[in-house]
Scaffold this active site. Structure first.
Site, short mmCIF file in Angstrom:
data_model
loop_
_atom_site.label_atom_id
_atom_site.label_comp_id
_atom_site.label_asym_id
_atom_site.label_seq_id
_atom_site.Cartn_x
_atom_site.Cartn_y
_atom_site.Cartn_z
N THR A 93 0.86 -1.20 0.06
CA THR A 93 -0.08 -0.13 -0.19
C THR A 93 0.80 1.43 0.08
O THR A 93 1.80 1.57 1.16
CB THR A 93 -0.97 0.10 1.12
OG1 THR A 93 -1.68 -1.29 1.50
CG2 THR A 93 -1.86 1.41 1.34
N LYS A 168 -7.73 1.65 -3.25
CA LYS A 168 -7.51 1.26 -1.86
C LYS A 168 -7.75 2.46 -0.99
O LYS A 168 -8.36 1.93 0.09
CB LYS A 168 -6.07 0.63 -1.91
CG LYS A 168 -5.19 0.07 -0.43
CD LYS A 168 -5.54 -0.88 0.12
CE LYS A 168 -5.07 -0.91 1.27
NZ LYS A 168 -5.66 -2.06 2.17
N LYS A 243 -1.77 4.78 8.80
CA LYS A 243 -0.98 5.14 7.47
C LYS A 243 -1.76 5.00 6.33
O LYS A 243 -1.75 6.05 5.75
CB LYS A 243 -0.27 3.43 7.35
CG LYS A 243 0.52 3.64 5.96
CD LYS A 243 1.03 2.30 5.59
CE LYS A 243 1.47 2.22 4.20
NZ LYS A 243 2.18 0.81 3.75
P1 NAD Z 1 5.84 -6.19 7.49
O1 NAD Z 1 6.45 -5.01 8.28
O2 NAD Z 1 5.26 -7.22 8.45
O3 NAD Z 1 6.43 -6.60 6.23
C1 NAD Z 1 7.22 -6.09 5.33
C2 NAD Z 1 8.64 -6.65 5.21
O4 NAD Z 1 9.34 -5.92 4.28
C3 NAD Z 1 9.39 -6.85 6.46
O5 NAD Z 1 9.82 -8.27 6.48
C4 NAD Z 1 11.04 -6.18 6.19
O6 NAD Z 1 12.05 -6.98 6.53
C5 NAD Z 1 10.61 -6.15 4.79
N1 NAD Z 1 11.61 -4.95 3.97
C6 NAD Z 1 11.43 -3.68 4.49
N2 NAD Z 1 12.46 -3.18 3.69
C7 NAD Z 1 12.94 -4.09 2.71
C8 NAD Z 1 13.75 -3.73 1.49
N3 NAD Z 1 14.53 -2.88 1.28
N4 NAD Z 1 14.15 -5.01 1.07
C9 NAD Z 1 13.72 -6.21 1.16
N5 NAD Z 1 12.72 -6.43 2.30
C10 NAD Z 1 12.32 -5.34 2.88
O7 NAD Z 1 4.44 -5.36 6.95
P2 NAD Z 1 2.92 -6.18 6.39
O8 NAD Z 1 2.16 -5.99 7.40
O9 NAD Z 1 3.38 -7.40 5.75
O10 NAD Z 1 2.55 -5.22 5.15
C11 NAD Z 1 3.30 -5.00 3.81
C12 NAD Z 1 2.43 -4.11 3.25
O11 NAD Z 1 1.14 -4.48 2.91
C13 NAD Z 1 2.33 -2.57 3.66
O12 NAD Z 1 2.37 -1.79 2.57
C14 NAD Z 1 0.89 -2.47 4.27
O13 NAD Z 1 0.31 -1.19 4.43
C15 NAD Z 1 0.25 -3.40 3.57
N6 NAD Z 1 -0.98 -4.20 4.10
C16 NAD Z 1 -0.89 -4.69 5.44
C17 NAD Z 1 -2.24 -5.30 5.81
C18 NAD Z 1 -1.91 -6.17 7.39
O14 NAD Z 1 -2.93 -6.34 7.65
N7 NAD Z 1 -0.83 -6.10 7.79
C19 NAD Z 1 -3.24 -5.24 5.24
C20 NAD Z 1 -3.43 -4.56 4.04
C21 NAD Z 1 -2.23 -4.23 3.44
#
Ligand code: NAD
Length: 291
Positions: A93, A168, A243
């Site tokens: 997102t 979204k 966010k």
């Molecule tokens: P998270 O923090 O659990 O996962 C993100 C991952 O990205 C981490 O494992 C981190 O180590 C990795 N990362 C960060 N920088 C990096 C880089 N430069 N190279 C490689 N890996 C890297 O977050 P999440 O909850 O999995 O969310 C991910 C996305 O999904 C976000 O954009 C969030 O807004 C969206 N989202 C989350 C949810 C939810 O319920 N968690 C729901 C809908 C959308």
């Protein structure tokens, strides 16, 4: 297909596992050793750099925290390193402008790309029941659709580049505002002496009915099981709602849209987050509205 997956956190971990289950060969990269170890347990091949992970793949999927990370990862290590002609899918997102910029850079480099953010949380990511809102050309969508289908229950073409992100944040602005309206209504109903189950029975069949009430009721013991029944743990964290509301406010400003309810929702979630409640489900905001 051979697919590189970048960002195997709470969401990406389950999504990559579902690509493996669907028969794809998945090359995983994450900065976190823990995330990579979990990916390996789920059948992914793991890599120590994005460049190695994208070498020779048919597609690249990313699920990263924010727009600046997505932009820098694609600019530095995906574009020009993944084979020309690979289909690129960013499921994070992020803001609409960055999504459009990254896609324009990708197209200039000879790739098809879609923005494909998701609706649904960690349980839907693990269960393969996400909804994808996709922005991109008809060709890019047609190429992305079968990959996304392996991770979700619905894949909807929202329009051109950036339209997935636009859909979204519009959806989540409506969700934030409707959750607060539902919470303040139940708090007032209680103060007026109404039995909350009785009020639910009435309003859920009357014109006040909405998703925040009937699918995700913020009152414990009322409506279907929801995070309210689990002390507001699990579900969709307040910090993530905040966010999305911040992204919605940026987008509203960029097109001069008047969004008074979305603005108020963003203010109230910012206050709730600042009070240390960022880890609680977003329906827990009923607690601050009660006081
Ligand atoms: P998270 O923090 O659990 O996962 C993100 C991952 O990205 C981490 O494992 C981190 O180590 C990795 N990362 C960060 N920088 C990096 C880089 N430069 N190279 C490689 N890996 C890297 O977050 P999440 O909850 O999995 O969310 C991910 C996305 O999904 C976000 O954009 C969030 O807004 C969206 N989202 C989350 C949810 C939810 O319920 N968690 C729901 C809908 C959308």
């Amino acid at each position: 297909m051979k697919i590189a997956f970048i960002g195997l956190g709470n969401m990406g971990g389950g999504m990559a596992a579902n690509l493996v289950k669907a028969g794809h060969k998945v090359n995983a990269f994450d900065l976190s050793a823990e995330a990579l170890a979990r990916a390996q347990e789920n059948g992914c091949a793991t890599f120590t750099s994005v460049r190695d992970a994208v070498d020779g793949v048919d597609a690249v999927v990313s699920m990263l925290p924010n727009g600046s990370i997505v932009d820098s990862v694609f600019a530095a290590d995906v574009l020009g390193h993944a084979p020309k002609g690979a289909i690129l899918l960013d499921c994070s997102t992020i803001d609409v402008d960055t999504a459009r910029k990254v896609t324009a850079d990708a197209v200039a480099g000879g790739y098809d790309m879609v923005d494909a953010p998701v609706s649904g949380g960690i349980a839907a990511a693990n269960g393969g029941t996400l909804t994808f809102m996709v922005g991109g050309t008809d060709t890019a969508f047609a190429r992305a659709e079968p990959i996304l289908s392996a991770m979700g229950k619905a894949v909807i073409h929202a329009g051109g580049s950036g339209a997935g992100q636009a859909a979204k944040i519009c959806n989540n602005m409506l969700l934030g505002a409707s959750m607060i309206a539902t919470c303040e209504t139940f708090a007032m109903a209680e103060k007026l002496g109404l039995d909350l189950q009785t009020f639910y029975d009435i309003s859920s069949k009357a014109s006040g009915q909405n998703w925040s009430m009937t699918s995700y009721c913020p009152v414990p013991g009322v409506g279907p099981t929801s995070p309210a029944d689990n002390e507001y743990q699990g579900g969709f964290a307040t910090a993530l709602m905040l966010k999305d509301l911040k992204l919605a406010m940026e987008a509203a400003q960029s097109v001069n849209a008047d969004v008074p309810m979305g603005t108020r929702a963003a203010e109230l979630y910012a206050q709730f987050d600042a009070a240390g409640k960022g880890g609680m489900d977003f329906s827990a905001i009923i607690q601050s509205l009660k006081n």
